[in-house]
Every structure is written in C-alpha cells, then in structure tokens.
Design a protein around this motif. Structure first.
Motif, PDB file in Angstrom:
ATOM      1  N   ILE A  42      45.378 -32.849  64.452  1.00  8.44           N
ATOM      2  CA  ILE A  42      46.640 -33.099  63.760  1.00  8.44           C
ATOM      3  C   ILE A  42      47.669 -32.224  64.464  1.00  8.44           C
ATOM      4  N   THR A  43      48.671 -32.869  65.057  1.00  8.32           N
ATOM      5  CA  THR A  43      49.683 -32.086  65.778  1.00  8.32           C
ATOM      6  C   THR A  43      51.071 -32.405  65.226  1.00  8.32           C
ATOM      7  N   PRO A  44      51.453 -31.729  64.151  1.00  7.98           N
ATOM      8  CA  PRO A  44      52.766 -32.005  63.549  1.00  7.98           C
ATOM      9  C   PRO A  44      53.899 -31.722  64.545  1.00  7.98           C
ATOM     10  N   ASP A  45      54.921 -32.584  64.521  1.00  7.82           N
ATOM     11  CA  ASP A  45      56.102 -32.309  65.328  1.00  7.82           C
ATOM     12  C   ASP A  45      56.829 -31.086  64.776  1.00  7.82           C
ATOM     13  N   LEU A  46      56.787 -30.977  63.452  1.00  6.04           N
ATOM     14  CA  LEU A  46      57.558 -29.926  62.801  1.00  6.04           C
ATOM     15  C   LEU A  46      56.812 -29.439  61.566  1.00  6.04           C
ATOM     16  N   ALA A  47      56.689 -28.138  61.409  1.00  2.00           N
ATOM     17  CA  ALA A  47      56.073 -27.574  60.204  1.00  2.00           C
ATOM     18  C   ALA A  47      57.069 -26.659  59.512  1.00  2.00           C
ATOM     19  N   PHE A  48      57.090 -26.730  58.181  1.00  2.00           N
ATOM     20  CA  PHE A  48      57.863 -25.773  57.392  1.00  2.00           C
ATOM     21  C   PHE A  48      56.899 -24.780  56.763  1.00  2.00           C
ATOM     22  N   ILE A  49      57.181 -23.516  56.933  1.00  2.00           N
ATOM     23  CA  ILE A  49      56.334 -22.466  56.373  1.00  2.00           C
ATOM     24  C   ILE A  49      57.216 -21.531  55.571  1.00  2.00           C
ATOM     25  N   HIS A  50      56.734 -21.183  54.368  1.00  2.00           N
ATOM     26  CA  HIS A  50      57.483 -20.195  53.602  1.00  2.00           C
ATOM     27  C   HIS A  50      56.797 -18.844  53.733  1.00  2.00           C
ATOM     28  N   ALA A  51      57.522 -17.858  54.267  1.00  2.00           N
ATOM     29  CA  ALA A  51      56.944 -16.545  54.535  1.00  2.00           C
ATOM     30  C   ALA A  51      57.411 -15.528  53.478  1.00  2.00           C
ATOM     31  N   PHE A  52      56.588 -14.498  53.290  1.00  2.00           N
ATOM     32  CA  PHE A  52      57.061 -13.376  52.470  1.00  2.00           C
ATOM     33  C   PHE A  52      58.276 -12.753  53.168  1.00  2.00           C
ATOM     34  N   LYS A  53      58.040 -12.405  54.437  1.00  2.00           N
ATOM     35  CA  LYS A  53      59.085 -11.729  55.201  1.00  2.00           C
ATOM     36  C   LYS A  53      59.101 -12.232  56.646  1.00  2.00           C
ATOM     37  N   LYS A  57      63.047 -11.224  65.275  1.00  2.00           N
ATOM     38  CA  LYS A  57      62.529 -12.000  66.409  1.00  2.00           C
ATOM     39  C   LYS A  57      61.848 -13.299  65.959  1.00  2.00           C
ATOM     40  N   GLY A  58      61.532 -13.382  64.654  1.00  2.39           N
ATOM     41  CA  GLY A  58      60.844 -14.571  64.164  1.00  2.39           C
ATOM     42  C   GLY A  58      59.368 -14.352  63.877  1.00  2.39           C
ATOM     43  N   ASN A  59      58.902 -13.103  63.931  1.00  2.00           N
ATOM     44  CA  ASN A  59      57.543 -12.830  63.450  1.00  2.00           C
ATOM     45  C   ASN A  59      57.526 -13.021  61.937  1.00  2.00           C
ATOM     46  N   LEU A  60      56.416 -13.591  61.435  1.00  2.00           N
ATOM     47  CA  LEU A  60      56.353 -13.908  60.004  1.00  2.00           C
ATOM     48  C   LEU A  60      55.208 -13.167  59.328  1.00  2.00           C
ATOM     49  N   LEU A  61      55.443 -12.782  58.096  1.00  2.00           N
ATOM     50  CA  LEU A  61      54.373 -12.260  57.253  1.00  2.00           C
ATOM     51  C   LEU A  61      54.149 -13.300  56.155  1.00  2.00           C
ATOM     52  N   VAL A  62      52.935 -13.896  56.132  1.00  2.00           N
ATOM     53  CA  VAL A  62      52.677 -15.004  55.199  1.00  2.00           C
ATOM     54  C   VAL A  62      51.467 -14.696  54.319  1.00  2.00           C
ATOM     55  N   ASP A  63      51.291 -15.527  53.300  1.00  2.00           N
ATOM     56  CA  ASP A  63      50.193 -15.356  52.344  1.00  2.00           C
ATOM     57  C   ASP A  63      48.853 -15.712  52.995  1.00  2.00           C
ATOM     58  N   GLY A  64      47.940 -14.754  53.035  1.00  3.25           N
ATOM     59  CA  GLY A  64      46.642 -14.968  53.676  1.00  3.25           C
ATOM     60  C   GLY A  64      45.729 -15.953  52.971  1.00  3.25           C
ATOM     61  N   PHE A  65      46.069 -16.347  51.737  1.00  5.32           N
ATOM     62  CA  PHE A  65      45.273 -17.369  51.049  1.00  5.32           C
ATOM     63  C   PHE A  65      45.482 -18.747  51.661  1.00  5.32           C
ATOM     64  N   THR A  81      61.081 -20.459  56.202  1.00  3.14           N
ATOM     65  CA  THR A  81      61.986 -19.858  55.230  1.00  3.14           C
ATOM     66  C   THR A  81      61.319 -18.564  54.785  1.00  3.14           C
ATOM     67  N   CYS A  82      62.102 -17.609  54.301  1.00  2.42           N
ATOM     68  CA  CYS A  82      61.484 -16.346  53.889  1.00  2.42           C
ATOM     69  C   CYS A  82      62.218 -15.725  52.713  1.00  2.42           C
ATOM     70  N   GLU A  83      61.468 -14.872  51.995  1.00  2.69           N
ATOM     71  CA  GLU A  83      62.051 -14.165  50.852  1.00  2.69           C
ATOM     72  C   GLU A  83      62.901 -12.993  51.322  1.00  2.69           C
ATOM     73  N   GLU A  84      62.443 -12.353  52.407  1.00  3.33           N
ATOM     74  CA  GLU A  84      63.166 -11.171  52.888  1.00  3.33           C
ATOM     75  C   GLU A  84      63.212 -11.154  54.414  1.00  3.33           C
ATOM     76  N   VAL A  99      49.423 -11.841  56.174  1.00  2.00           N
ATOM     77  CA  VAL A  99      48.986 -11.875  57.568  1.00  2.00           C
ATOM     78  C   VAL A  99      50.159 -12.253  58.463  1.00  2.00           C
ATOM     79  N   LEU A 100      50.054 -11.869  59.720  1.00  2.00           N
ATOM     80  CA  LEU A 100      51.167 -12.031  60.653  1.00  2.00           C
ATOM     81  C   LEU A 100      51.047 -13.316  61.475  1.00  2.00           C
ATOM     82  N   ILE A 101      52.141 -14.053  61.586  1.00  2.00           N
ATOM     83  CA  ILE A 101      52.228 -15.159  62.543  1.00  2.00           C
ATOM     84  C   ILE A 101      53.189 -14.703  63.635  1.00  2.00           C
TER      85      ILE A 101
END
Lengths: 155, 243
Positions: A42-53, A57-65, A81-84, A99-101
């Motif tokens: 599965i190779t999405p053209d575009l993904a939306f991810i909601h991050a904690f922070k 530079k665009g590094n993300l901290l997201v929910d590890g679940f 998108t992010c909360e902070e 976890v970090l992306i």
C-alpha cells in the motif's frame, strides 16, 4: 516501505481471498508444502498524521500505540498536524511518551491544536463520546448529516 | 435477563479470567473491553505471572511500534492466547466482522477484521466472544468469513478456536467434529432459550452444565482494581457494565 510485496501467514480460507484478487496464494519457497499469501504494497500518495509535537525541521513525536511510523515510511508525502510546536529534536527526545518519526519522511507540518477531535489524542484530550454519538446518528440520514457538517465542520 | 448480582459483562469478564493460565502470554486487541477486564482480573487473582498485552492500556502494552510489533510477536508463536470478536459467529467457528448481507450490497457494513485473518492462525489458543446472542448473530454460515475456523492443511496454523463466550452461554469447539457444542448455560438462562436464540442446530451434550457464577472475590477485584485499570481505555464500558 519500498517492498515489492509482503508475505503473510493465515488469510487462506477467509473471505479476503474472494474479494482481493490481488492477494496471491503461493508455495513458500523456503518451506516445502506450506502455502503463504503475498499481498501488494500500500503506497499512499499522501498521508495525514496527527502528532503530539513537531519540531521546526519536521521531526514528529507520535503516539506509539498507532502505526503512524509505518504509514510515514509507506507514503509518498506526509502532512502532519500537531498539538505543539517545539524548536528542536532534542526537545522531542526529552518527552517521556511517544515515538519519533524523522523529518525526512515529512512534507509539511501544521500546528493545529485539537485536530484529532472528536477522537482522542493521548495525554491531550479524551474521546468526545457525545459528539461521536451525534455523528453516528447523523450519518444515517443525508439531511441530518448535512446539518451536522454545518454545525461542526463548515460552519 | 440481567442477573441481580452482576451484569452479563461482569460474568463474561470472569469467564475470560478463568480461561487464563499463569505464565501464559495473553493478548487483547482493539474494542475488547470484556477480554481486557478478564485478563487483568486473572493477573490480579490466579495468574500473577501471566504476561498481558492489552492494546490501549499503557501498563500492559510494552511495544512502541504500533500493532505491527505485536503481529510480529504472534507470528513468532510467542502469544499463547488471543480473543476474537464477531458480529456473527457460525457453527464452524468462522467469524464475521465485514458485512451483514452480500459483500457487494451489504445491509450493514462492519468495521473489518483488523488482525483476525492472521492471528486466528498464528496464536495457538483463540477464544471467541460476542456481545449478543440471537439467531442472526449465531448462524449456520457467516455472511463473510473474516476469521476462518478451519483452513487447508498446507496453511501454517498453530491452533483453532477453543471456546465461544456469549451473553447466554459458553460454547465449546470440538476439533473432531469441527463445530461448536453447548458447554454451559449462564445462571438464569435455560437451554431452550439458548437454542431459540441460536440460528443453527446446536448439539447439547449430556455433560452440559450451568456456568459457575462469579465468586464474591472475583466481583470484588473486578469492581475495584480492574475497573480502575481499564477506565481510561473503556470509559463507556466501565460506566455501563461494571457495578
């Protein structure tokens, strides 16, 4: 993730094999007599991810679940998108939860508090049960749904 | 139908708990409050060394790479027991989480199977559970096979269904017959009621009994410590189903 396909155990005998003609049952080349299923990537053209922070530079901290790191690695473009918003990767690493992306998967970041509502964002807000119930009710009927959209989305 | 001393969800959680053996690795997936409550109850009572993997409960979820990491563990044969739900379950232990009716023109579109299609094969012991028991949910053949009770011999499979827990009874899967038979009916429920609410001809063996009701200790732990541990992941369930 750049794989041509993925071998999967199970599935043979289920209805997936009737509705997914692109799933292929093949002999396991490394285990005589065993059948496995190959599934296409599965190779999405575009993904939306909601991050904690996110950092600048665009590094993300997201929910590890969740499977967000996999999603980021599989997608052509990622909008987060992010909360902070914080300044540096070090600040992200210092957070206990999440976890970090890496930024190299991330196309753009939008600071948008509450973007996961009415679903939950761990540590920020819980599921809005009332709103989800209203959505389920509204989704049964075209007119009610339009009015729901007006009330909560389009304004 | 509700028993005066406990809710049906409390009874089912206790039944889950009794299935769990000490030192087993027991996993609970998404939207599974009854197995989650039961697994924690077991750990707090007779199975203190059970390794629990419960999605959405941080205390019992050691992974950081989403559910993929859990699937990988199961594929390695390291998960002993898993619980699968079904909107429909059939005589042959197939489950359906896809559609009611025809796949192309469904009456109801269900959420889908998540890991069902592989975990049913990779986990040695699988217990099915349902939140209702009526002729349309217990059928001769499910409308869509999300989880296959049986599979061809050339397919890797570690185990099969062991039981199915419902609001009315416990069904036990008989490997030689390849189908469910009645194991016990819950207190206050008659065998006739189970048969009326089952959409296939269910065998009632002579040794079918009444389900042993929850003990005071089981209910006490469930309503105090277990309740607190699942509250965040399942607020609605805690409010409505645990006293």
């Amino acid at each position: 993730m750049g794989q041509p396909f993925m071998p999967v155990r199970g599935i043979i005998g289920t209805g997936y094999m009737h509705i997914r003609s692109d799933f292929k049952a093949v002999e396991n080349p490394f285990q005589e007599g065993e059948k496995v299923v190959l599934v296409p990537p599965i190779t999405p053209d575009l993904a939306f991810i909601h991050a904690f922070k996110a950092d600048r530079k665009g590094n993300l901290l997201v929910d590890g679940f969740e499977n967000d790191p996999l999603l980021a690695r599989a997608s052509e473009k990622v909008i987060a998108t992010c909360e902070e918003l914080v300044d540096s990767r070090e600040e992200l690493l210092a957070c206990g939860e999440g976890v970090l992306i890496p930024s190299l998967y991330v196309t753009g970041v939008v600071l948008l508090e509450g973007a996961a509502r009415p679903t939950a964002c761990r540590g920020y807000y819980d599921l809005d049960e009332n709103l989800v119930s209203r959505y389920i009710e509204a989704a049964k009927d075209g007119e009610k749904f339009n009015s729901f959209l007006r009330d909560f989305i389009t304004g | 139908m509700q028993h005066p001393d406990y809710t049906v969800e409390e009874l089912m959680s206790v039944l889950v708990s009794r299935e769990i053996r000490d030192k087993e690795t027991v996993a609970v997936g998404t939207l599974s409050p009854v197995p989650a409550a039961g697994a924690i109850l077991a750990k707090l009572t007779h199975a203190p060394e059970a390794e629990l993997l419960i999605w959405m409960i941080r205390e019992f979820w050691p992974f950081s790479e989403g559910v993929k990491e859990f699937f990988d563990l199961a594929q390695r044969g390291k998960v002993d027991l898993f619980f699968l739900g079904g909107a429909q379950v059939d005589r042959y232990a197939n489950t359906n989480l896809h559609v009611i009716g025809d796949y192309e023109k469904p009456k109801v579109r269900l959420p889908g199977g998540a890991g069902t299609g592989t975990l049913y094969y990779t986990v040695p012991r699988v217990i099915l559970f349902t939140t209702d028991h009526h002729p349309k949910s217990f059928v001769e053949h499910v409308d869509f096979v999300t989880g296959a009770g049986q599979s061809p011999p050339e397919v890797y499979r570690q185990g099969k269904a062991s039981k199915c827990l419902t609001p009315l009874c416990v069904l036990s899967y008989i490997e030689e017959k390849g189908e469910f038979v009645l194991e016990s009916v819950h207190p206050g429920i008659t065998v006739e009621k189970v048969l009326e609410n089952t959409g296939f001809s269910l065998e009632v063996p002579d040794q079918a009994t009444e389900t042993v009701p929850p003990s005071e200790e089981e209910l006490e732990v469930l309503r105090s410590q277990v309740k607190e541990k699942i509250r965040q992941a399942y607020p609605h369930f805690v409010k409505r189903c645990i006293r």
